[in-house]
Design a protein around this motif. Structure first.
Motif, PDB file in Angstrom:
ATOM      1  N   ILE A  29       0.805  -1.222   0.000  1.00  0.00           N
ATOM      2  CA  ILE A  29       0.000   0.000   0.000  1.00  0.00           C
ATOM      3  C   ILE A  29       0.842   1.279   0.000  1.00  0.00           C
ATOM      4  O   ILE A  29       0.385   2.318  -0.439  1.00  0.00           O
ATOM      5  CB  ILE A  29      -0.957   0.047   1.216  1.00  0.00           C
ATOM      6  N   LYS A  30       2.072   1.214   0.485  1.00  0.00           N
ATOM      7  CA  LYS A  30       2.882   2.424   0.660  1.00  0.00           C
ATOM      8  C   LYS A  30       3.949   2.506  -0.417  1.00  0.00           C
ATOM      9  O   LYS A  30       4.808   1.625  -0.522  1.00  0.00           O
ATOM     10  CB  LYS A  30       3.536   2.407   2.048  1.00  0.00           C
ATOM     11  N   GLN A  31       3.923   3.569  -1.235  1.00  0.00           N
ATOM     12  CA  GLN A  31       4.953   3.744  -2.257  1.00  0.00           C
ATOM     13  C   GLN A  31       6.239   4.219  -1.604  1.00  0.00           C
ATOM     14  O   GLN A  31       6.226   5.107  -0.756  1.00  0.00           O
ATOM     15  CB  GLN A  31       4.520   4.734  -3.315  1.00  0.00           C
ATOM     16  N   ALA A  32       7.358   3.607  -2.002  1.00  0.00           N
ATOM     17  CA  ALA A  32       8.638   3.917  -1.370  1.00  0.00           C
ATOM     18  C   ALA A  32       9.789   3.737  -2.342  1.00  0.00           C
ATOM     19  O   ALA A  32       9.677   3.035  -3.347  1.00  0.00           O
ATOM     20  CB  ALA A  32       8.839   2.999  -0.162  1.00  0.00           C
ATOM     21  N   LEU A  33      10.884   4.399  -2.010  1.00  0.00           N
ATOM     22  CA  LEU A  33      12.172   4.131  -2.642  1.00  0.00           C
ATOM     23  C   LEU A  33      12.743   2.966  -1.844  1.00  0.00           C
ATOM     24  O   LEU A  33      12.983   3.094  -0.643  1.00  0.00           O
ATOM     25  CB  LEU A  33      13.084   5.348  -2.544  1.00  0.00           C
ATOM     26  N   VAL A  34      12.914   1.839  -2.497  1.00  0.00           N
ATOM     27  CA  VAL A  34      13.233   0.596  -1.799  1.00  0.00           C
ATOM     28  C   VAL A  34      14.655   0.147  -2.119  1.00  0.00           C
ATOM     29  O   VAL A  34      15.092   0.185  -3.269  1.00  0.00           O
ATOM     30  CB  VAL A  34      12.219  -0.502  -2.200  1.00  0.00           C
ATOM     31  N   PHE A  35      15.363  -0.292  -1.076  1.00  0.00           N
ATOM     32  CA  PHE A  35      16.686  -0.878  -1.199  1.00  0.00           C
ATOM     33  C   PHE A  35      16.527  -2.363  -0.885  1.00  0.00           C
ATOM     34  O   PHE A  35      16.332  -2.738   0.269  1.00  0.00           O
ATOM     35  CB  PHE A  35      17.667  -0.223  -0.221  1.00  0.00           C
ATOM     36  N   GLU A  36      16.573  -3.195  -1.938  1.00  0.00           N
ATOM     37  CA  GLU A  36      16.380  -4.634  -1.784  1.00  0.00           C
ATOM     38  C   GLU A  36      17.728  -5.344  -1.761  1.00  0.00           C
ATOM     39  O   GLU A  36      18.678  -4.902  -2.405  1.00  0.00           O
ATOM     40  CB  GLU A  36      15.562  -5.209  -2.937  1.00  0.00           C
ATOM     41  N   TYR A  37      17.771  -6.467  -1.065  1.00  0.00           N
ATOM     42  CA  TYR A  37      18.984  -7.273  -1.035  1.00  0.00           C
ATOM     43  C   TYR A  37      19.154  -7.961  -2.380  1.00  0.00           C
ATOM     44  O   TYR A  37      18.326  -8.789  -2.782  1.00  0.00           O
ATOM     45  CB  TYR A  37      18.913  -8.308   0.089  1.00  0.00           C
ATOM     46  N   GLN A  38      20.190  -7.598  -3.091  1.00  0.00           N
ATOM     47  CA  GLN A  38      20.515  -8.125  -4.409  1.00  0.00           C
ATOM     48  C   GLN A  38      19.263  -8.170  -5.273  1.00  0.00           C
ATOM     49  O   GLN A  38      18.585  -7.177  -5.416  1.00  0.00           O
ATOM     50  CB  GLN A  38      21.208  -9.471  -4.275  1.00  0.00           C
ATOM     51  N   ILE A  47      12.623   4.372   1.871  1.00  0.00           N
ATOM     52  CA  ILE A  47      12.227   5.742   2.179  1.00  0.00           C
ATOM     53  C   ILE A  47      10.791   5.871   1.693  1.00  0.00           C
ATOM     54  O   ILE A  47      10.539   5.797   0.484  1.00  0.00           O
ATOM     55  CB  ILE A  47      13.125   6.776   1.478  1.00  0.00           C
ATOM     56  N   PRO A  48       9.848   6.016   2.620  1.00  0.00           N
ATOM     57  CA  PRO A  48       8.456   6.179   2.178  1.00  0.00           C
ATOM     58  C   PRO A  48       8.288   7.544   1.513  1.00  0.00           C
ATOM     59  O   PRO A  48       8.755   8.554   2.029  1.00  0.00           O
ATOM     60  CB  PRO A  48       7.661   6.096   3.493  1.00  0.00           C
ATOM     61  N   PHE A  49       7.644   7.530   0.352  1.00  0.00           N
ATOM     62  CA  PHE A  49       7.457   8.776  -0.374  1.00  0.00           C
ATOM     63  C   PHE A  49       6.182   9.471   0.064  1.00  0.00           C
ATOM     64  O   PHE A  49       5.154   8.841   0.270  1.00  0.00           O
ATOM     65  CB  PHE A  49       7.384   8.532  -1.882  1.00  0.00           C
TER      66      PHE A  49
END
Length: 176
Positions: A29-38, A47-49
């Motif tokens: 539900i929450k749009q974010a700049l996501v840092f995923e593992y590999q 970072i939630p936008f």
């Protein structure tokens, strides 16, 4: 008989509450700049936008030892668009000029490539161990990525909606 019927209704109500909570927990539900593992999809940090859809990645160039700032925005299609690059040294690994439609400027000892329209669904980054000192800038505030992600980690950066469960498991960079 009435007690049995009432017990059954309470059980059904509790089951519906449990199912609806489980659904709310796992629906993105929450749009974010996501840092995923590999490339696993495992959210390490995000970072939630809010309304602000611009962010920057800043790092120290490994050869020049000067700052490089890459500026991005999120498109309507939820892709990442690089619109500017700033660097301080012309040398190995840095562009010497702008591409078609882009603008090259020199100002205050820094070089800028503006009006960039480079669009990515995602990009990968290895968090620097020695010199890179990767930072993300959001709403004019810098966050050291090594404070949230282990140095040397390969992360995939993308825009996506995340669930409440993913928010609980990952690190909200803005709250640290």
């Amino acid at each position: 008989m009435i007690v049995r019927k009432l017990g059954r209704q309470i059980l059904i109500l509790l089951l519906l509450i449990f199912i609806s909570n489980a659904i709310m927990l796992f629906i993105p539900i929450k749009q974010a700049l996501v840092f995923e593992y590999q490339n696993t999809g495992k959210v390490l940090a995000y970072i939630p936008f809010s309304k602000e859809k611009n962010f920057k990645i800043k790092y120290t160039h490994s050869i020049h030892l000067s700052d490089v700032v890459e500026s991005y925005t999120v498109t309507k299609e939820k892709r990442i668009k690089q619109y500017e690059l700033m660097y301080e040294d012309f040398a190995i690994g840095m562009p010497e000029n702008a591409f078609d439609g882009e603008i090259f400027e020199q100002k205050d000892g820094k070089y800028y490539i503006k009006n960039m329209k480079r669009i990515f669904p995602l990009f990968d980054l290895r968090i620097g161990k020695v010199r890179a000192n990767h930072r993300v800038i959001y709403k004019n505030k810098e966050y050291q990525l090594a404070d949230y992600l282990e140095a040397g980690t390969w992360v995939r950066i993308k825009i996506k909606k995340i669930s409440l469960f993913q928010q609980l498991k990952g690190v909200n960079i803005l709250e640290q």
